[in-house]
Design a protein around this motif. Structure first.
Motif, short mmCIF file in Angstrom:
data_model
loop_
_atom_site.label_atom_id
_atom_site.label_comp_id
_atom_site.label_asym_id
_atom_site.label_seq_id
_atom_site.Cartn_x
_atom_site.Cartn_y
_atom_site.Cartn_z
N ALA A 1 0.82 -1.22 0.00
CA ALA A 1 0.00 0.00 0.00
C ALA A 1 0.85 1.26 0.00
O ALA A 1 0.43 2.30 -0.52
N ARG A 2 2.04 1.18 0.56
CA ARG A 2 2.94 2.35 0.55
C ARG A 2 3.53 2.60 -0.83
O ARG A 2 4.08 3.67 -1.08
N ARG A 3 3.39 1.65 -1.73
CA ARG A 3 4.04 1.75 -3.04
C ARG A 3 3.09 1.77 -4.23
O ARG A 3 3.50 1.98 -5.35
N VAL A 4 1.79 1.53 -3.98
CA VAL A 4 0.80 1.43 -5.06
C VAL A 4 -0.39 2.31 -4.73
O VAL A 4 -0.83 2.35 -3.58
N ASP A 5 -0.89 3.02 -5.73
CA ASP A 5 -2.03 3.93 -5.52
C ASP A 5 -3.38 3.25 -5.63
O ASP A 5 -4.31 3.60 -4.93
N ASP A 6 -3.51 2.32 -6.54
CA ASP A 6 -4.79 1.71 -6.86
C ASP A 6 -5.11 0.56 -5.90
O ASP A 6 -4.30 -0.36 -5.75
N PRO A 7 -6.29 0.57 -5.25
CA PRO A 7 -6.64 -0.49 -4.30
C PRO A 7 -6.67 -1.88 -4.93
O PRO A 7 -6.22 -2.85 -4.32
N SER B 1 -4.98 -2.92 -7.55
CA SER B 1 -3.59 -3.33 -7.80
C SER B 1 -2.91 -3.75 -6.51
O SER B 1 -2.15 -4.71 -6.48
N ALA B 2 -3.17 -3.02 -5.43
CA ALA B 2 -2.57 -3.36 -4.14
C ALA B 2 -3.02 -4.76 -3.71
O ALA B 2 -2.20 -5.57 -3.24
N ARG C 1 5.89 -2.58 -11.76
CA ARG C 1 6.18 -1.23 -12.28
C ARG C 1 6.78 -1.31 -13.67
O ARG C 1 6.44 -0.52 -14.56
#
Length: 196
Positions: free
Chosen positions: A30-36, A38-39, A80
């Protein structure tokens, strides 16, 4: 250590491992991805990747959580890179415009016109390095045979033999007559090919 190594084959060990670390891995992602979405997907992929590499687990500083963070870091980095490739491909596709009939016809004409050049390049690539070097120095760089020989550190007669051999092979590959005389680009004199 065995509890981690066994997560790839023992469902009970995997479930316990998952329960111990799901919150930590979820926060890491969650600290590295914006989309829920995708997380969530990446969190699952971290545990799948961990199962696949569990047999290589050796312990070490930080224990299994540090190892799992290493796995998570690789999963996020791979995602990424994949996303960047997709975005790049999308940008390239968006930049292309639809070709009309005239565009296609002009491209086909250009490709047809360059077919012999492409065939020549393929034939050049099949020549030995020594033969190609003499041919390029004489035909492309406009050197005389003697100058090409000096540049390559060989005798002029050897350069003439290599040049003749290269021209003969090239002519055979591209389907043109091989025994034609050639014009020395320095002197302008028409010369006969040297015998191999």
């Amino acid at each position: 250590m065995d509890a981690v190594r066994g997560i790839g084959t023992e469902p009970v060990l995997l479930e316990a491992f998952y329960r111990r670390h799901i919150d930590a891995v979820g926060r890491f992602v969650a600290r590295r991805v914006d989309d829920p979405q995708s997380a969530a997907d990446l969190t699952v992929e971290v545990f799948i990747a961990a199962m696949g590499s569990a047999a290589s687990y050796r312990g070490g500083p930080g224990g299994e959580l540090a190892w799992l963070y290493g796995v998570a870091r690789n999963v996020v980095a791979n995602e990424r890179r994949r996303s960047a490739r997709e975005a790049d491909a999308s940008r390239r596709m968006a930049a292309r415009r639809a070709l009309d009939e005239g565009d296609i016809q002009r491209l086909e004409e250009r490709l047809d016109a360059a077919a012999e050049v492409r065939r020549t390049y393929r034939a050049l690539a099949r020549l030995s390095e020594e033969d190609r070097a003499v041919l390029e120095l004489v035909s492309v760089d406009a050197m005389s045979v003697a100058e090409a020989a000096a540049a390559l550190g060989i005798r002029p007669v050897a350069a003439r033999v290599r040049l003749h051999r290269a021209r003969r092979r090239l002519a055979k590959e591209v389907g043109s007559p091989s025994a034609e005389p050639y014009r020395d680009t320095r002197t302008g004199h028409v010369q006969a090919e040297a015998k191999a």
